[in-house]
Scaffold this motif. Structure first.
Motif, mmCIF file in Angstrom:
data_model
loop_
_atom_site.group_PDB
_atom_site.id
_atom_site.type_symbol
_atom_site.label_atom_id
_atom_site.label_comp_id
_atom_site.label_asym_id
_atom_site.label_seq_id
_atom_site.Cartn_x
_atom_site.Cartn_y
_atom_site.Cartn_z
ATOM 1 N N SER A 163 -15.591 -5.295 6.024
ATOM 2 C CA SER A 163 -14.739 -4.235 5.589
ATOM 3 C C SER A 163 -15.844 -2.906 6.229
ATOM 4 O O SER A 163 -16.943 -2.975 6.411
ATOM 5 C CB SER A 163 -14.952 -4.123 4.054
ATOM 6 O OG SER A 163 -14.743 -2.898 3.345
ATOM 7 N N ASP A 218 0.825 -1.260 0.077
ATOM 8 C CA ASP A 218 0.224 -0.140 -0.046
ATOM 9 C C ASP A 218 0.879 1.280 -0.021
ATOM 10 O O ASP A 218 0.537 2.221 -0.734
ATOM 11 C CB ASP A 218 -0.916 -0.017 1.163
ATOM 12 C CG ASP A 218 -1.960 -1.296 1.222
ATOM 13 O OD1 ASP A 218 -2.892 -1.052 0.466
ATOM 14 O OD2 ASP A 218 -1.674 -2.097 1.629
ATOM 15 N N PRO A 226 -15.298 4.159 9.157
ATOM 16 C CA PRO A 226 -13.674 3.774 9.388
ATOM 17 C C PRO A 226 -13.776 3.340 10.680
ATOM 18 O O PRO A 226 -14.510 3.735 11.509
ATOM 19 C CB PRO A 226 -12.816 4.891 9.190
ATOM 20 C CG PRO A 226 -13.647 6.047 9.229
ATOM 21 C CD PRO A 226 -15.042 5.957 8.976
ATOM 22 N N ASN A 242 -10.522 -1.512 6.967
ATOM 23 C CA ASN A 242 -10.795 -0.476 6.229
ATOM 24 C C ASN A 242 -10.470 -0.476 4.744
ATOM 25 O O ASN A 242 -10.895 0.461 4.069
ATOM 26 C CB ASN A 242 -10.055 0.833 6.779
ATOM 27 C CG ASN A 242 -10.449 1.554 8.190
ATOM 28 O OD1 ASN A 242 -11.629 1.441 8.532
ATOM 29 N ND2 ASN A 242 -9.739 1.827 8.891
ATOM 30 N N CYS A 243 -10.091 -1.536 4.306
ATOM 31 C CA CYS A 243 -9.778 -1.812 2.873
ATOM 32 C C CYS A 243 -11.148 -1.852 2.277
ATOM 33 O O CYS A 243 -12.097 -2.657 2.483
ATOM 34 C CB CYS A 243 -8.883 -2.939 2.730
ATOM 35 S SG CYS A 243 -8.523 -3.352 0.959
ATOM 36 N N HIS A 244 -11.022 -1.229 1.038
ATOM 37 C CA HIS A 244 -12.262 -1.134 0.311
ATOM 38 C C HIS A 244 -12.581 -2.519 -0.530
ATOM 39 O O HIS A 244 -11.629 -3.295 -0.557
ATOM 40 C CB HIS A 244 -11.735 -0.002 -0.931
ATOM 41 C CG HIS A 244 -13.211 0.097 -1.883
ATOM 42 N ND1 HIS A 244 -13.292 -0.668 -3.012
ATOM 43 C CD2 HIS A 244 -14.401 0.990 -1.727
ATOM 44 C CE1 HIS A 244 -14.432 -0.449 -3.652
ATOM 45 N NE2 HIS A 244 -15.086 0.631 -2.892
ATOM 46 N N TRP A 265 -10.414 8.244 2.664
ATOM 47 C CA TRP A 265 -9.122 7.725 2.662
ATOM 48 C C TRP A 265 -8.823 6.551 1.953
ATOM 49 O O TRP A 265 -7.937 6.091 1.288
ATOM 50 C CB TRP A 265 -8.502 7.999 4.023
ATOM 51 C CG TRP A 265 -7.057 7.500 4.358
ATOM 52 C CD1 TRP A 265 -6.928 6.113 4.644
ATOM 53 C CD2 TRP A 265 -5.860 8.039 4.265
ATOM 54 N NE1 TRP A 265 -5.683 6.148 5.074
ATOM 55 C CE2 TRP A 265 -4.891 7.034 4.866
ATOM 56 C CE3 TRP A 265 -5.382 9.387 4.072
ATOM 57 C CZ2 TRP A 265 -3.397 7.479 4.942
ATOM 58 C CZ3 TRP A 265 -3.946 9.631 4.281
ATOM 59 C CH2 TRP A 265 -3.075 8.754 4.481
ATOM 60 N N TYR A 266 -9.413 5.551 2.456
ATOM 61 C CA TYR A 266 -9.447 4.064 2.023
ATOM 62 C C TYR A 266 -10.455 3.741 0.713
ATOM 63 O O TYR A 266 -10.410 2.601 0.495
ATOM 64 C CB TYR A 266 -9.953 3.204 3.393
ATOM 65 C CG TYR A 266 -9.314 3.506 4.547
ATOM 66 C CD1 TYR A 266 -8.176 2.927 4.804
ATOM 67 C CD2 TYR A 266 -10.098 4.360 5.431
ATOM 68 C CE1 TYR A 266 -7.485 3.420 6.017
ATOM 69 C CE2 TYR A 266 -9.211 4.555 6.864
ATOM 70 C CZ TYR A 266 -8.284 4.063 6.877
ATOM 71 O OH TYR A 266 -7.397 4.463 8.341
#
Length: 229
Positions: free
Chosen positions: A138, A24, A145, A114-116, A64-65
């Motif tokens: 998720s 990332d 978040p 928090n990953c999409h 952000w994510y």
């Protein structure tokens, strides 16, 4: 460091906790700026100077994510660009041994990330991580978040848990502080999320490890929970 005997559920962050955060960090700090520079015919440094403040301004928010958010804002296929460097996706040290020990102990393991969903699917295809845990949630399913204190109450609807018998493991201090504020009984911080960077300083109040081998012996000594837990 961890009172394994009091636990029923272990919530696990993914990026920087189970998977190497190098993927990332490389994507957002190097690969995306390079591809952004190509797309908009910019000098690489100019691209970074535009992108990094834009990205950092969203830190701690769901945007952000959010792959969809950045794809629309930058007019680039973020998921497709992530796939270009997908060979960098990998486990952190001792993670598979730790997950195997969790399963053998009878504890319930849930990835709370928090990953999409789009990059999450890419990472699962690369690692097979879903086969090593009981469930994956998720934050995008809940619309907030993990940094949001209300996240933990809403999480009950997708992954019911008893806060007093739950451990949260994460590399993000703000997330762990949020979990503690929500009543999660035990929290554990990972200090070396990126294999290509030095470990961070310890949190003054939250127990910390560099790698899971530090807590594996105690976990392996834990007696399995009775069936029907």
């Amino acid at each position: 460091m961890v009172d394994w005997s009091s636990l029923e559920t272990v919530f696990l962050d993914m990026d920087g906790t189970l998977l190497d955060l190098h993927f990332d960090n490389h994507f957002w700090l190097e690969h995306l700026p390079a591809r952004y520079a190509e797309h908009y015919d910019l000098h690489p440094q100019e691209a970074k100077d535009r992108l990094i403040p834009m990205i950092m301004a969203e830190r701690g928010s769901l945007n952000w994510y959010c792959t969809d958010y950045w794809s629309e804002r930058l007019s680039l296929d973020i998921t497709g660009l992530k796939a270009e460097v997908g060979d960098r996706i990998g486990y952190r040290p001792h993670v598979t041994d730790f997950l195997d020990a969790l399963r053998a102990s009878g504890l319930r393991s849930v990835i709370v990330t928090n990953c999409h969903p789009a990059p999450l699917a890419l990472k699962l295809r690369r690692t097979g991580l879903e086969a090593r845990v009981d469930d994956i949630v998720s934050s995008h399913q809940l619309g907030k978040p993990k940094e949001d204190p209300e996240f933990w109450q809403d999480l009950q609807g997708l992954a019911p848990y008893r806060a007093e018998t739950t451990l949260m493991v994460d590399d993000s201090f703000p997330v762990l502080e949020s979990a503690r504020s929500a009543g999660i009984a035990q929290c554990l911080a990972v200090l070396a999320p990126d294999s290509q960077q030095q470990a961070r300083a310890r949190h003054p109040e939250i127990p910390c490890i560099h790698h899971f081998d530090e807590i594996l012996p105690a976990l392996r000594k834990r007696s399995p929970l009775p069936s029907g837990r």
